[in-house]
Design a protein around this motif. Structure first.
Motif, mmCIF file in Angstrom:
data_model
loop_
_atom_site.group_PDB
_atom_site.id
_atom_site.type_symbol
_atom_site.label_atom_id
_atom_site.label_comp_id
_atom_site.label_asym_id
_atom_site.label_seq_id
_atom_site.Cartn_x
_atom_site.Cartn_y
_atom_site.Cartn_z
ATOM 1 N N VAL A 1 9.554 -4.556 -16.170
ATOM 2 C CA VAL A 1 9.602 -3.314 -15.391
ATOM 3 C C VAL A 1 9.878 -2.158 -16.346
ATOM 4 N N PRO A 2 9.135 -1.045 -16.219
ATOM 5 C CA PRO A 2 9.280 0.040 -17.195
ATOM 6 C C PRO A 2 10.621 0.755 -17.179
ATOM 7 N N ALA A 3 11.320 0.767 -16.037
ATOM 8 C CA ALA A 3 12.612 1.462 -15.971
ATOM 9 C C ALA A 3 13.576 0.619 -15.141
ATOM 10 N N HIS B 1 15.837 -12.443 -9.678
ATOM 11 C CA HIS B 1 14.704 -13.365 -9.816
ATOM 12 C C HIS B 1 13.683 -13.128 -8.706
ATOM 13 N N HIS B 2 14.142 -12.899 -7.467
ATOM 14 C CA HIS B 2 13.217 -12.593 -6.373
ATOM 15 C C HIS B 2 12.434 -11.318 -6.657
ATOM 16 N N THR B 3 13.120 -10.339 -7.223
ATOM 17 C CA THR B 3 12.452 -9.064 -7.527
ATOM 18 C C THR B 3 11.399 -9.248 -8.613
ATOM 19 N N MET B 4 11.716 -10.033 -9.639
ATOM 20 C CA MET B 4 10.737 -10.264 -10.700
ATOM 21 C C MET B 4 9.522 -11.039 -10.177
ATOM 22 N N ARG B 5 9.760 -11.957 -9.229
ATOM 23 C CA ARG B 5 8.618 -12.656 -8.623
ATOM 24 C C ARG B 5 7.768 -11.693 -7.807
ATOM 25 N N LEU B 6 8.409 -10.752 -7.118
ATOM 26 C CA LEU B 6 7.657 -9.742 -6.379
ATOM 27 C C LEU B 6 6.775 -8.921 -7.323
ATOM 28 N N VAL B 7 7.320 -8.511 -8.459
ATOM 29 C CA VAL B 7 6.535 -7.746 -9.431
ATOM 30 C C VAL B 7 5.348 -8.576 -9.919
ATOM 31 N N ALA B 8 5.562 -9.868 -10.171
ATOM 32 C CA ALA B 8 4.463 -10.743 -10.598
ATOM 33 C C ALA B 8 3.412 -10.864 -9.502
ATOM 34 N N LEU C 1 2.713 -8.619 -7.229
ATOM 35 C CA LEU C 1 1.995 -7.341 -7.182
ATOM 36 C C LEU C 1 0.896 -7.309 -8.242
ATOM 37 N N ARG C 2 1.216 -7.740 -9.438
ATOM 38 C CA ARG C 2 0.200 -7.751 -10.500
ATOM 39 C C ARG C 2 -0.935 -8.707 -10.149
ATOM 40 N N ALA C 3 -0.589 -9.895 -9.646
ATOM 41 C CA ALA C 3 -1.617 -10.885 -9.320
ATOM 42 C C ALA C 3 -2.512 -10.423 -8.170
ATOM 43 N N ALA C 4 -1.975 -9.573 -7.285
ATOM 44 C CA ALA C 4 -2.739 -9.101 -6.120
ATOM 45 C C ALA C 4 -3.525 -7.825 -6.408
ATOM 46 N N GLY C 5 -3.565 -7.391 -7.665
ATOM 47 C CA GLY C 5 -4.340 -6.202 -8.016
ATOM 48 C C GLY C 5 -3.555 -4.903 -7.956
ATOM 49 N N TYR C 6 -2.223 -4.994 -7.896
ATOM 50 C CA TYR C 6 -1.386 -3.792 -7.843
ATOM 51 C C TYR C 6 -0.671 -3.570 -9.180
ATOM 52 N N SER C 7 -1.383 -3.774 -10.268
ATOM 53 C CA SER C 7 -0.771 -3.596 -11.588
ATOM 54 C C SER C 7 -0.321 -2.159 -11.819
ATOM 55 N N THR C 8 -1.069 -1.201 -11.276
ATOM 56 C CA THR C 8 -0.677 0.201 -11.472
ATOM 57 C C THR C 8 0.649 0.495 -10.783
ATOM 58 N N VAL C 9 0.926 -0.206 -9.686
ATOM 59 C CA VAL C 9 2.230 -0.061 -9.038
ATOM 60 C C VAL C 9 3.314 -0.671 -9.924
ATOM 61 N N ALA C 10 3.087 -1.893 -10.389
ATOM 62 C CA ALA C 10 4.069 -2.563 -11.238
ATOM 63 C C ALA C 10 4.358 -1.755 -12.502
ATOM 64 N N ARG D 1 0.838 -1.215 0.000
ATOM 65 C CA ARG D 1 0.000 0.000 0.000
ATOM 66 C C ARG D 1 0.863 1.251 0.000
ATOM 67 N N THR D 2 1.994 1.201 0.699
ATOM 68 C CA THR D 2 2.909 2.348 0.681
ATOM 69 C C THR D 2 3.458 2.567 -0.726
ATOM 70 N N LEU D 3 3.818 1.492 -1.414
ATOM 71 C CA LEU D 3 4.280 1.618 -2.800
ATOM 72 C C LEU D 3 3.174 2.182 -3.686
ATOM 73 N N ALA D 4 1.940 1.767 -3.435
ATOM 74 C CA ALA D 4 0.815 2.254 -4.239
ATOM 75 C C ALA D 4 0.559 3.731 -4.003
#
Length: 329
Positions: A271-273, A224-231, A233-242, A204-207
């Motif tokens: 990841v965009p950047a 790899h851990h970071t890419m799983r975190l991004v996945a 986030l998307r699966a949990a409804g935080y696509s706008t954060v990702a 929520r803080t990231l959002a």
């Protein structure tokens, strides 16, 4: 932490200092359906320190930094601990403190008494987040907040973590989030040093941040851990954060393995950047960071990181082309 709806800054809300002045123009001037075109925005930027220029990227970063959204917020987290997150906060915050025409503040939200950000900022007083949490109701002005801040060599202010104990303790995440909400109203830009993103409170803080930043070590496991975190986030409804994430990949040695470079390339698709931060012995030492004294490749990488962050925090009306006319203020 509730998301504060961005509002366009007024001309008088931008602190002015000596530097360069550009004319910025609305992104859709003359094309707003049935409405009068927005007036051109004129902002005054601080001069780019000679250690960071001359460079078109640095000039644009310093210019965008003069047209921030109100209460701009950057949240820095990671998928793992021990990736250099607090070091990155201090280094990025140092560049932003030099660029933004007004004070920039970092806040240590870590709920453990390790004091990483304090080591990279430097401590001249006993003030910590404990004092800010205890006196939350008084944090209504910069003067009240700065009773407890430390100052980095680059000018970054910081509410650092607690290490002493003896009746004092680090903040819980909800307490730190309340401090952030108070602090961001008083400063043009605030940066959160957030614990690893293992709980939904951190998500929520990231959002809530205009610029969510993830830090990874330049290793295949960390990436790899970071890419799983991004996945996740998307699966949990935080696509706008990702979709807004800036990934800083911090090298822990002078040489980067070929396999790591391949994973970094793969990360650019998710990841965009993605901004690689090269190894720098000064960043590896547990001492206050003056970004002006870092190696030239490190300074350039931090400017590119600041560019990605500032683009997410700048007023979208201020379209700042490379050909904008510069006037000496």
């Amino acid at each position: 932490m509730p998301d504060t709806p961005p509002q366009a800054p007024s001309e008088h809300s931008l602190p002015l200092e000596d530097g360069n002045e550009w004319s910025g123009f609305p992104a859709a001037a003359g094309e707003r359906r049935g409405r009068e075109p927005l007036p051109a925005m004129r902002v005054r930027a601080r001069p780019v320190p000679h250690e960071f220029g001359p460079a078109d990227v640095a000039e644009l970063v310093w210019l965008r930094a003069a047209a921030l959204l109100p209460a701009a917020l950057v949240a820095v987290s990671s998928a793992d601990g021990g990736v250099g997150r607090s070091t990155l906060v201090a280094a990025l915050g140092g560049v932003l403190a030099l660029a933004v025409p007004g004070p920039v503040i970092a806040v240590d939200m870590n709920p453990v008494p390790w004091g990483g950000l304090g080591e990279r900022i430097g401590r001249s007083t006993a003030g910590t987040m404990w004092d800010a949490v205890r006196d939350l109701h008084t944090l209504t002005s910069r003067r009240e907040i700065e009773r407890w801040t430390q100052h980095s060599p680059s000018g970054l202010l910081a509410l650092v973590g607690e290490t002493e104990g003896r009746g004092r303790r680090p903040p819980r995440h909800d307490e730190a989030a309340a401090v952030i909400e108070a602090v961001r109203r008083a400063y043009p830009l605030a940066i959160c040093d957030v614990m690893p993103a293992l709980i939904t409170g951190v998500w929520r803080t990231l959002a809530a941040a205009h610029a969510p930043v993830l830090v990874a070590r330049a290793t295949t496991d960390s990436l790899h851990h970071t890419m799983r975190l991004v996945a996740h986030l998307r699966a949990a409804g935080y696509s706008t954060v990702a979709d807004r994430i800036v990934l800083a990949v911090v090298a822990s040695s002078p040489d980067t393995d070929r396999a790591v470079r391949a994973v970094v390339q793969q990360a650019t698709a998710a990841v965009p950047a993605v901004i690689p931060i090269p190894f720098d012995a000064q960043l590896a030492r547990p001492e206050p960071i003056d970004v002006r004294r870092l190696r030239k490749p490190t300074r350039h990488a931090l400017v590119h990181l600041a560019d990605a962050v500032i683009q997410r925090c700048a007023d979208p009306r201020a379209e700042l082309p490379l050909g904008a006319v510069k006037e000496r203020a």
